[in-house]
Design a protein around this motif. Structure first.
Motif, short mmCIF file in Angstrom:
data_model
loop_
_atom_site.label_atom_id
_atom_site.label_comp_id
_atom_site.label_asym_id
_atom_site.label_seq_id
_atom_site.Cartn_x
_atom_site.Cartn_y
_atom_site.Cartn_z
N VAL A 57 0.85 -1.19 0.00
CA VAL A 57 0.00 0.00 0.00
C VAL A 57 0.88 1.24 0.00
CG1 VAL A 57 -1.82 -1.22 1.23
CG2 VAL A 57 -0.21 0.17 2.52
N ARG A 58 0.32 2.32 -0.49
CA ARG A 58 1.06 3.58 -0.56
C ARG A 58 0.38 4.62 0.31
NH1 ARG A 58 2.65 7.00 -6.09
NH2 ARG A 58 3.65 8.76 -5.00
N GLY A 59 1.18 5.43 0.97
CA GLY A 59 0.64 6.48 1.81
C GLY A 59 1.60 7.65 1.90
N GLU A 60 1.17 8.67 2.60
CA GLU A 60 1.98 9.87 2.78
C GLU A 60 2.23 10.06 4.28
OE1 GLU A 60 3.62 13.26 0.45
OE2 GLU A 60 2.73 11.33 -0.08
N VAL A 61 3.50 10.00 4.66
CA VAL A 61 3.88 10.24 6.06
C VAL A 61 3.97 11.74 6.28
CG1 VAL A 61 5.71 9.97 7.78
CG2 VAL A 61 5.09 8.05 6.31
N TYR A 62 3.39 12.20 7.36
CA TYR A 62 3.40 13.63 7.64
C TYR A 62 3.55 13.87 9.15
CZ TYR A 62 -1.47 12.94 9.11
OH TYR A 62 -2.59 12.51 9.75
N MET A 63 3.88 15.10 9.48
CA MET A 63 3.92 15.51 10.87
C MET A 63 2.70 16.40 11.12
SD MET A 63 6.86 17.48 13.08
CE MET A 63 7.88 16.02 13.16
N PRO A 64 1.81 16.01 12.04
CA PRO A 64 0.64 16.84 12.33
C PRO A 64 1.06 18.26 12.71
CG PRO A 64 0.41 14.69 13.37
CD PRO A 64 1.81 14.76 12.83
N LYS A 65 0.20 19.22 12.36
CA LYS A 65 0.53 20.63 12.59
C LYS A 65 0.85 20.91 14.05
CE LYS A 65 -2.49 22.23 8.85
NZ LYS A 65 -3.75 22.96 8.54
N LYS A 66 0.05 20.36 14.95
CA LYS A 66 0.27 20.62 16.38
C LYS A 66 1.61 20.05 16.83
CE LYS A 66 -1.74 20.20 20.99
NZ LYS A 66 -0.41 19.96 21.59
N VAL A 67 1.94 18.85 16.36
CA VAL A 67 3.22 18.23 16.71
C VAL A 67 4.36 19.10 16.19
CG1 VAL A 67 4.70 16.22 16.37
CG2 VAL A 67 2.24 15.92 16.76
N PHE A 68 4.19 19.62 14.97
CA PHE A 68 5.21 20.48 14.37
C PHE A 68 5.48 21.72 15.24
CE2 PHE A 68 5.84 24.30 11.70
CZ PHE A 68 7.11 24.04 11.23
N HIS A 69 4.41 22.37 15.67
CA HIS A 69 4.58 23.57 16.49
C HIS A 69 5.22 23.22 17.83
CE1 HIS A 69 2.65 26.32 13.78
NE2 HIS A 69 1.54 25.60 13.72
N ASP A 70 4.81 22.11 18.44
CA ASP A 70 5.40 21.69 19.72
C ASP A 70 6.88 21.36 19.55
OD1 ASP A 70 2.94 22.02 20.86
OD2 ASP A 70 2.43 19.89 20.93
N LEU A 71 7.21 20.68 18.45
CA LEU A 71 8.60 20.30 18.20
C LEU A 71 9.47 21.54 18.02
CD1 LEU A 71 10.84 18.23 17.54
CD2 LEU A 71 10.03 18.26 15.17
N ASN A 72 8.99 22.52 17.27
CA ASN A 72 9.79 23.74 17.07
C ASN A 72 9.94 24.53 18.36
OD1 ASN A 72 10.81 23.71 14.52
ND2 ASN A 72 9.29 25.08 13.62
N GLU A 73 8.91 24.52 19.21
CA GLU A 73 9.05 25.17 20.51
C GLU A 73 10.14 24.51 21.34
OE1 GLU A 73 5.46 25.50 22.70
OE2 GLU A 73 4.55 26.97 21.35
N GLU A 74 10.16 23.17 21.30
CA GLU A 74 11.18 22.43 22.05
C GLU A 74 12.57 22.70 21.47
OE1 GLU A 74 12.90 19.73 24.78
OE2 GLU A 74 10.95 20.74 24.74
#
Length: 657
Positions: free
Chosen positions: A164-181
Motif C-alpha cells: 500500500v502507498r501512503g503519505e507520512v506527515y507531521m501533524p501541525k500541532k506536533v510540528f509547532h510543539d517540536l519547534n518550541e522544544e
C-alpha cells in the motif's frame, strides 16, 4: 538569452533545487516557483526536442536514495502526478480522459504535503517500508516506519502479499510543539511540517523518529496478490477495514463537481491535521485506469490541482521585537487583519535587520503578504506607491527590549542577540544549559522541572538554583519529597564542579567545553579570568580575538557580575583543579579517529588532557599522534600523508599505562 541558454540555466537551477528538496530536505525554492519553472522548461524542450537530454529534470520523477539507507527497488513504481494550476487546465485533463473513457467518474482527495512511502505486508505482517525516492528506487526506512503508530504492524485476513502507498506527515500541532522544544534547546527550527517529517523519517536512529509523533494517510493499493477491485473507492474501503488510516476522499460524477470539491478543500485547509499543497483528482474505475495507462512520468488517469499561494495587501501598523529563548531578537510586523489560507493573519515575521533593510519595510507601509508553506505569514514586498509621507527606515533597538542589556550582531550570520546573562526571555534555555551534563551536571534538573521552577517564580537566574528550599521543590508538579531531596543533593554536589565546567555553563558566545578547559587551565580562578585583558586572552592557545571579545563583554555586563556574585554567595567553586603530577603528554597533541572499543571519545580526550596533553579535532603538522579505531577515515589518510605517527587503540592504552 536565447532558448538554448535558457534551457541550460533552468536545468541547472531545477536540478540544484531538486537535490536540496528531495535529498537534503532543505528546500530553498517554493513548490509553486519550482512547478512553474519546470513547466517553462517543458515548453522549451517541446519546442526544441533535439535539446532534450536524459538528465533533464523533465525526464525524471525526482529524488534519489541516500547512501546511508539500503536501497529498495519498488515492485510497483510510485509514480508522480501531472500538475494543473487552474480550472481550465483541469477541464483539459477531463477532456483527455473523456476522450478515451467517456463515462469516467472521479475521486477527489486532499494532497498531503509529506513524504510518500510504500508499505509491504507478507501474510498480514508489516515487513518493509520504503520511501518513494525516484519512483523506481527508494530507501528502506522500515524501523522508522514501525514507530508511526497509525501504521498497523499486522492486518487480519490479508493476502499473501500486499503493498500500500501512503503519505507520512507531521501533524501541525506536533510540528509547532517540536519547534518550541527545539527553540528552547537552542537548535535550528524546521521550516515546515513536510521538512520535519522528511528529516524525522530519515533519521538513522529509530528512537529519534519515535519521538517525532509522525502520522500517515494511506491512499492507494499498489499490489494485492490474488485480489481484484473494481474501483478506487473500493480499495480505500478495504484499507480502512484493515485498520489503515485512509486519506479523506469524496466521489464526484463529473469534473465540475470535482472542481467544487477542490474549492471546498482549499477553503477549509486549516481544518486538516496535516499540511496540504493541493488536491488530487483520480479516475475511480480501475479498469478505466488500465485503459488510460501512464506516460513515462505520471499516470494519465490522475492530476494534482496546485493551489496558488494567496497574496494580499495589508498595512504595517507597528513593528515589535520579540526575544527568543536563545537571545535572538526577531522583529515582527503587526498588520491590519487579512485572511490568508482560511485564517486571519495579524502579524508576520520580518526575520532580521538585513531582511527589513533589503525590502525597506517601514511602519505605515502597505505590504504584500502570503503564507510561506501555508503556515508562516511572510512579507513579500512593499507597495511603494502607497507609502505615507514622513516614514523612516526601521532599525532594531541597541538594547534588549526585555532586560535592557546591550545587543550585538553575530559575526557570522544575520542575527542580533541579547547579551544579558539573566535575561528573562532566555531564562529557560540558560537554566537548561547551566544544569546540563557537560556544564554543572545537575542530575534531575531536566527541562520539565526547569519550566515548573520558572512558572512558580522560584528561579529568575541560574544563581537562584542554589537558594531553593526543599519544601518549595516538593510542591511542584510531579516532584514530591523524594525527588525534591534528590535534586537538593544534586545541587549541592554541583557546587564542587571544576571551574572549566562553570565557564562553559555561563553560556558565553564562542566558549564551548574545550575553551572552558583551556581558560580554566590558563587562569586557574574565575577572578583572574574576570580581570584578564584582551591581550592576555588572545595569547591563550585556541582563543581568537572574537572569542576573547565575547568573554570581555560578558564579564563586563552588570547581569553577569550579579550572577557571579550570587554563585559566590552560594559557595559554588570558582577554582580550577590542580594539575595532576602525571604530565607525560605535556606539549603533545592527539587526534582521535574511528570507533574506539575501550573508551568513548570524551573519555579518551579526558585521559589525554588529564596527563597534560591536548585532544584536537583535525590533523595538522603539529599533531603528535593520531589514535585510529575501527573504520577510521579521512583523518587517518591525512596522518599517513603527513607522516604523523598512528597508534592503535592497544598502543594508546599502553601509553596511558
Amino acid at each position: 538569452m536565447d532558448d538554448y541558454s535558457e534551457i541550460q540555466a533552468l536545468r541547472q537551477e531545477l536540478t540544484q533545487a531538486g537535490y536540496e528538496y528531495y535529498v537534503l530536505d532543505k528546500p530553498v525554492m517554493s513548490d509553486y516557483d519550482y512547478d512553474h519553472k519546470l513547466r517553462r522548461l517543458e515548453k522549451l524542450e517541446a519546442a526544441h526536442p533535439e535539446a532534450v537530454t536524459p538528465d533533464s529534470p523533465t525526464q525524471r520523477v525526482g529524488g534519489q536514495a541516500l547512501e546511508a539507507f539500503t536501497q529498495v527497488t519498488h515492485q510497483v513504481p510510485l509514480e508522480s502526478l501531472q500538475d494543473v494550476f487552474d480550472f481550465e487546465e483541469l477541464e483539459a485533463f477531463d477532456q483527455r480522459v473523456k476522450g478515451v473513457v467517456p463515462d469516467a467518474e472521479y475521486v477527489v482527495e486532499p494532497k498531503v504535503d509529506g513524504l510518500s512511502v510504500a508499505l509491504e505486508y507478507e501474510n498480514g505482517l508489516f515487513v518493509r517500508g520504503a520511501t518513494r525516492g525516484d519512483g523506481q528506487v527508494g530507501e528502506d526506512v522500515t524501523e522508522n516506519l514501525r514507530t508511526v503508530r497509525s501504521i498497523p504492524l499486522k492486518i487480519p485476513d490479508a493476502p499473501a502479499r500486499l503493498i500500500v502507498r501512503g503519505e507520512v506527515y507531521m501533524p501541525k500541532k506536533v510540528f509547532h510543539d517540536l519547534n518550541e522544544e527545539r527553540e528552547r534547546r537552542g537548535e535550528a527550527l524546521f521550516a515546515n511540517p513536510r521538512n520535519a517529517a522528511a528529516g524525522s523519517l530519515r533519521q538513522l536512529d529509530p528512537k529519534i523518529a519515535a519521538t517525532r509523533k509522525l502520522d500517515i494517510a494511506v491512499f492507494n493499493v499498489q499490489f494485492a496478490e490474488g485480489m481484484s477491485f473494481a474501483t478506487h473507492l473500493e480499495t480505500l474501503q478495504y484499507l480502512q477495514d484493515k485498520g489503515f488510516k485512509v486519506i479523506p476522499h469524496d466521489s464526484c460524477a463529473q469534473a465540475a463537481q470535482a472542481g467544487e470539491r477542490i474549492t471546498e478543500i482549499g477553503e477549509t485547509r486549516e481544518t486538516f491535521p496535516f499540511d496540504i499543497d493541493g488536491a488530487v483528482v483520480k479516475v475511480n474505475n480501475l479498469s478505466q485506469r488500465e485503459i488510460l495507462g501512464s506516460t513515462a512520468k505520471f499516470p494519465r488517469w490522475a492530476a494534482a490541482y496546485k493551489y496558488p499561494p494567496e497574496v494580499k495587501p495589508a498595512q504595517v501598523v507597528d513593528i515589535v521585537v520579540q526575544v527568543g529563548r536563545t537571545g535572538v531578537l526577531t522583529p515582527k510586523a503587526v498588520l491590519t487583519p487579512v485572511r490568508l489560507a482560511g485564517t486571519s493573519v495579524t502579524n508576520a515575521t520580518l526575520h532580521n535587520q538585513d531582511f527589513i533593510r533589503e525590502k525597506d519595510i517601514r511602519i505605515g507601509d502597505t505590504v504584500l503578504v502570503r503564507k510561506a508553506g501555508e503556515i508562516i505569514p511572510e512579507v513579500l514586498s512593499v507597495v511603494l506607491e502607497k507609502r505615507p509621507e514622513g516614514t523612516t527606515p526601521y532599525v532594531l533597538p541597541k538594547v534588549c527590549p526585555v532586560c535592557g542589556a546591550p545587543v550585538e550582531r553575530d559575526e557570522e550570520g544575520a542575527h542580533t542577540r541579547c547579551t544579558g546573562a539573566e535575561c528573562p526571555a532566555q531564562l529557560l534555555r540558560n537554566l537548561a544549559h547551566f544544569a546540563s551534563r557537560d556544564a554543572m551536571d545537575i542530575d534531575g534538573l531536566g527541562i520539565a522541572v526547569v519550566e515548573n521552577l520558572v512558572a512558580a517564580e522560584f528561579v529568575k537566574t541560574p544563581g537562584d538554583l542554589y537558594f531553593l528550599k526543599e519544601e518549595e521543590i516538593a510542591k511542584l508538579d510531579r516532584m514530591g519529597k523524594k525527588s525534591a531531596k534528590n535534586l537538593m543533593a544534586a545541587l549541592e554536589r554541583s557546587k564542587g564542579q571544576d571551574l572549566s565546567r562553570l565557564i562553559y555553563a555561563f553560556g558565553i558566545r564562542q566558549v564551548g567545553q574545550k575553551a572552558g578547559k583551556i581558560l580554566a587551565a590558563r587562569f586557574h580562578t574565575l577572578d583572574a579570568l574576570q580581570n584578564a585583558t584582551l591581550e592576555e586572552l588572545v595569547a591563550v592557545d585556541d582563543i581568537g580575538e572574537i572569542t576573547a571579545q565575547s568573554i570581555l563583554e560578558w564579564m563586563a555586563s552588570p547581569q553577569s557580575q550579579h550572577l557571579i556574585q550570587r554563585l559566590k554567595e552560594a559557595g559554588v567553586n570558582m577554582t580550577a583543579a590542580e594539575q595532576g603530577s602525571d604530565q607525560r603528554f605535556a606539549g603533545m597533541t592527539f587526534v582521535l579517529t574511528g570507533t574506539l572499543q575501550q573508551f568513548t571519545r570524551d573519555e579518551a580526550s579526558g585521559m589525554i588532557e588529564a596527563r597534560g596533553g591536548k585532544a584536537a579535532g583535525s590533523v595538522s603538522k603539529k599533531t603528535t599522534y593520531v589514535v585510529a579505531g575501527e573504520a577510521a577515515g579521512s583523518k587517518l589518510r591525512k596522518a599517513q600523508e603527513l607522516g604523523i605517527p598512528v597508534l592503535t587503540e592497544e598502543e594508546f592504552s599502553e601509553l596511558l599505562r
